[in-house]
Scaffold this motif. Sequence first.
Motif, PDB file in Angstrom:
ATOM      1  N   TYR A 132       8.141   0.458 -13.687  1.00  0.00           N
ATOM      2  CA  TYR A 132       7.010   0.881 -14.523  1.00  0.00           C
ATOM      3  C   TYR A 132       5.743   0.283 -13.958  1.00  0.00           C
ATOM      4  N   ASN A 133       4.683   1.051 -13.950  1.00  0.00           N
ATOM      5  CA  ASN A 133       3.379   0.561 -13.510  1.00  0.00           C
ATOM      6  C   ASN A 133       3.454  -0.009 -12.096  1.00  0.00           C
ATOM      7  N   ASN A 134       4.178   0.701 -11.249  1.00  0.00           N
ATOM      8  CA  ASN A 134       4.293   0.371  -9.826  1.00  0.00           C
ATOM      9  C   ASN A 134       4.996  -0.945  -9.520  1.00  0.00           C
ATOM     10  N   GLU A 135       5.831  -1.394 -10.453  1.00  0.00           N
ATOM     11  CA  GLU A 135       6.622  -2.567 -10.139  1.00  0.00           C
ATOM     12  C   GLU A 135       7.963  -2.519 -10.871  1.00  0.00           C
ATOM     13  N   ILE A 136       8.927  -3.280 -10.344  1.00  0.00           N
ATOM     14  CA  ILE A 136      10.232  -3.359 -10.983  1.00  0.00           C
ATOM     15  C   ILE A 136      10.082  -4.123 -12.294  1.00  0.00           C
ATOM     16  N   GLU A 145      10.664   2.496  -4.495  1.00  0.00           N
ATOM     17  CA  GLU A 145       9.266   2.720  -4.154  1.00  0.00           C
ATOM     18  C   GLU A 145       8.795   4.001  -4.809  1.00  0.00           C
ATOM     19  N   ARG A 146       7.523   3.997  -5.188  1.00  0.00           N
ATOM     20  CA  ARG A 146       6.895   5.244  -5.639  1.00  0.00           C
ATOM     21  C   ARG A 146       5.769   5.495  -4.640  1.00  0.00           C
ATOM     22  N   PRO A 147       6.079   6.184  -3.551  1.00  0.00           N
ATOM     23  CA  PRO A 147       5.134   6.290  -2.434  1.00  0.00           C
ATOM     24  C   PRO A 147       3.913   7.160  -2.733  1.00  0.00           C
ATOM     25  N   ASP A 148       4.056   8.046  -3.732  1.00  0.00           N
ATOM     26  CA  ASP A 148       2.913   8.882  -4.095  1.00  0.00           C
ATOM     27  C   ASP A 148       3.030   9.170  -5.588  1.00  0.00           C
ATOM     28  N   GLY A 149       2.248  10.108  -6.082  1.00  0.00           N
ATOM     29  CA  GLY A 149       2.227  10.347  -7.514  1.00  0.00           C
ATOM     30  C   GLY A 149       3.410  11.085  -8.067  1.00  0.00           C
ATOM     31  N   SER A 150       4.331  11.550  -7.175  1.00  0.00           N
ATOM     32  CA  SER A 150       5.418  12.358  -7.701  1.00  0.00           C
ATOM     33  C   SER A 150       6.801  11.857  -7.319  1.00  0.00           C
ATOM     34  N   ASN A 151       6.973  11.201  -6.191  1.00  0.00           N
ATOM     35  CA  ASN A 151       8.303  10.803  -5.742  1.00  0.00           C
ATOM     36  C   ASN A 151       8.653   9.387  -6.151  1.00  0.00           C
ATOM     37  N   PHE A 152       9.953   9.154  -6.297  1.00  0.00           N
ATOM     38  CA  PHE A 152      10.492   7.823  -6.603  1.00  0.00           C
ATOM     39  C   PHE A 152      11.735   7.684  -5.755  1.00  0.00           C
ATOM     40  N   THR A 153      11.789   6.658  -4.900  1.00  0.00           N
ATOM     41  CA  THR A 153      12.880   6.576  -3.939  1.00  0.00           C
ATOM     42  C   THR A 153      13.703   5.304  -4.127  1.00  0.00           C
ATOM     43  N   LEU A 154      14.972   5.404  -3.751  1.00  0.00           N
ATOM     44  CA  LEU A 154      15.880   4.264  -3.692  1.00  0.00           C
ATOM     45  C   LEU A 154      16.337   4.135  -2.251  1.00  0.00           C
ATOM     46  N   LYS A 155      16.131   2.961  -1.667  1.00  0.00           N
ATOM     47  CA  LYS A 155      16.551   2.714  -0.298  1.00  0.00           C
ATOM     48  C   LYS A 155      17.678   1.690  -0.287  1.00  0.00           C
ATOM     49  N   ILE A 156      18.715   1.992   0.475  1.00  0.00           N
ATOM     50  CA  ILE A 156      19.776   1.023   0.723  1.00  0.00           C
ATOM     51  C   ILE A 156      19.698   0.700   2.209  1.00  0.00           C
ATOM     52  N   ILE A 188      17.951   6.726   2.244  1.00  0.00           N
ATOM     53  CA  ILE A 188      16.895   6.843   1.241  1.00  0.00           C
ATOM     54  C   ILE A 188      17.244   8.021   0.335  1.00  0.00           C
ATOM     55  N   LEU A 189      17.352   7.727  -0.938  1.00  0.00           N
ATOM     56  CA  LEU A 189      17.624   8.764  -1.931  1.00  0.00           C
ATOM     57  C   LEU A 189      16.312   9.069  -2.643  1.00  0.00           C
ATOM     58  N   ARG A 190      16.043  10.348  -2.814  1.00  0.00           N
ATOM     59  CA  ARG A 190      14.744  10.760  -3.346  1.00  0.00           C
ATOM     60  C   ARG A 190      14.873  11.410  -4.718  1.00  0.00           C
ATOM     61  N   CYS A 191      13.843  11.195  -5.504  1.00  0.00           N
ATOM     62  CA  CYS A 191      13.808  11.691  -6.882  1.00  0.00           C
ATOM     63  C   CYS A 191      12.388  12.141  -7.194  1.00  0.00           C
ATOM     64  N   VAL A 192      12.274  13.234  -7.928  1.00  0.00           N
ATOM     65  CA  VAL A 192      10.984  13.625  -8.490  1.00  0.00           C
ATOM     66  C   VAL A 192      11.147  13.588 -10.000  1.00  0.00           C
ATOM     67  N   PRO A 193      10.581  12.559 -10.665  1.00  0.00           N
ATOM     68  CA  PRO A 193      10.692  12.467 -12.129  1.00  0.00           C
ATOM     69  C   PRO A 193       9.871  13.558 -12.817  1.00  0.00           C
ATOM     70  N   ILE A 194      10.057  13.677 -14.117  1.00  0.00           N
ATOM     71  CA  ILE A 194       9.247  14.601 -14.905  1.00  0.00           C
ATOM     72  C   ILE A 194       7.786  14.164 -14.827  1.00  0.00           C
ATOM     73  N   SER A 195       6.891  15.122 -14.683  1.00  0.00           N
ATOM     74  CA  SER A 195       5.542  14.826 -14.186  1.00  0.00           C
ATOM     75  C   SER A 195       4.716  13.878 -15.059  1.00  0.00           C
ATOM     76  N   ASN A 196       4.819  13.907 -16.354  1.00  0.00           N
ATOM     77  CA  ASN A 196       3.987  13.028 -17.175  1.00  0.00           C
ATOM     78  C   ASN A 196       4.728  11.775 -17.623  1.00  0.00           C
ATOM     79  N   HIS A 197       5.886  11.496 -17.029  1.00  0.00           N
ATOM     80  CA  HIS A 197       6.643  10.303 -17.395  1.00  0.00           C
ATOM     81  C   HIS A 197       6.138   9.077 -16.639  1.00  0.00           C
ATOM     82  N   LEU A 198       6.324   7.925 -17.276  1.00  0.00           N
ATOM     83  CA  LEU A 198       5.782   6.680 -16.736  1.00  0.00           C
ATOM     84  C   LEU A 198       6.860   5.668 -16.370  1.00  0.00           C
ATOM     85  N   TYR A 199       8.081   5.864 -16.881  1.00  0.00           N
ATOM     86  CA  TYR A 199       9.170   4.908 -16.685  1.00  0.00           C
ATOM     87  C   TYR A 199      10.243   5.577 -15.844  1.00  0.00           C
ATOM     88  N   PHE A 200      10.724   4.855 -14.831  1.00  0.00           N
ATOM     89  CA  PHE A 200      11.663   5.446 -13.888  1.00  0.00           C
ATOM     90  C   PHE A 200      12.841   4.499 -13.690  1.00  0.00           C
TER      91      PHE A 200
END
Lengths: 108, 115
Positions: free
Chosen positions: B50-54, B68-79, B20-32
């Motif tokens: 975007y908007n909680n879906e691919i 996955e965006r498990p909470d309001g700040s993290n964005f993860t990639l799972k292999i 699992i690779l983890r990312c914290v995007p810029i806080s007011n961004h909407l697209y990941f």
Amino acid sequence: GIQVEQSPPDLILQEGANSTLRCNFSDSVNNLQWFHQNPWGQLINLFYIPSGTKQNGRLSATTVATERYSLLYISSSQTTDSGVYFCAVVENTDKLIFGTGTRLQVFP
Amino acid sequence: EPEVTQTPSHQVTQMGQEVILRCVPISNHLYFYWYRQILGQKVEFLVSFYNNEISEKSEIFDDQFSVERPDGSNFTLKIRSTKLEDSAMYFCASSGQGARTDTQYFGPGTRLTVL
């Protein structure tokens, strides 16, 4: 899909020299960005430039969207400019399509 | 200046293991986004979110990958089951208004090595 070609593929300069890097794309684009990938692998944003000209210090960029190319100018190059320069475009979807890159080496 | 952060900076794993690779995007961004770069090659798009879906995925992003965006700040990639050819630098990116009209900001990357 859209093709993004960069030239030259490799460039070797002495410190203080100027250079021009070119990015050609095969279709209309909505967005174009230039990045510098440093020796540690980080992608550094240089310009967001879908059209027109921008300058930031020793760097400037020009995009001529109607002719489907963009140029990145580096003046008075420094050893810290070394790395790979990528242009990347957005066509009609929500993703960046990266070019092939120009590897720049600046020697003292 | 706000920035995208990624952890870990380097991950070594055995073939067949999940990562699992983890990312914290810029806080007011909407697209990941996730991109990857195999050593010596150009950067390739994997997936946008975007908007909680691919919103889009590439041919590379097969059933072994998930985001996955498990909470309001993290964005993860799972292999799920890593292969040797998954060895690459993985970059997370975010933008405020989508790639067509806004700058994408990239994180420093996670170098994944599969043994």
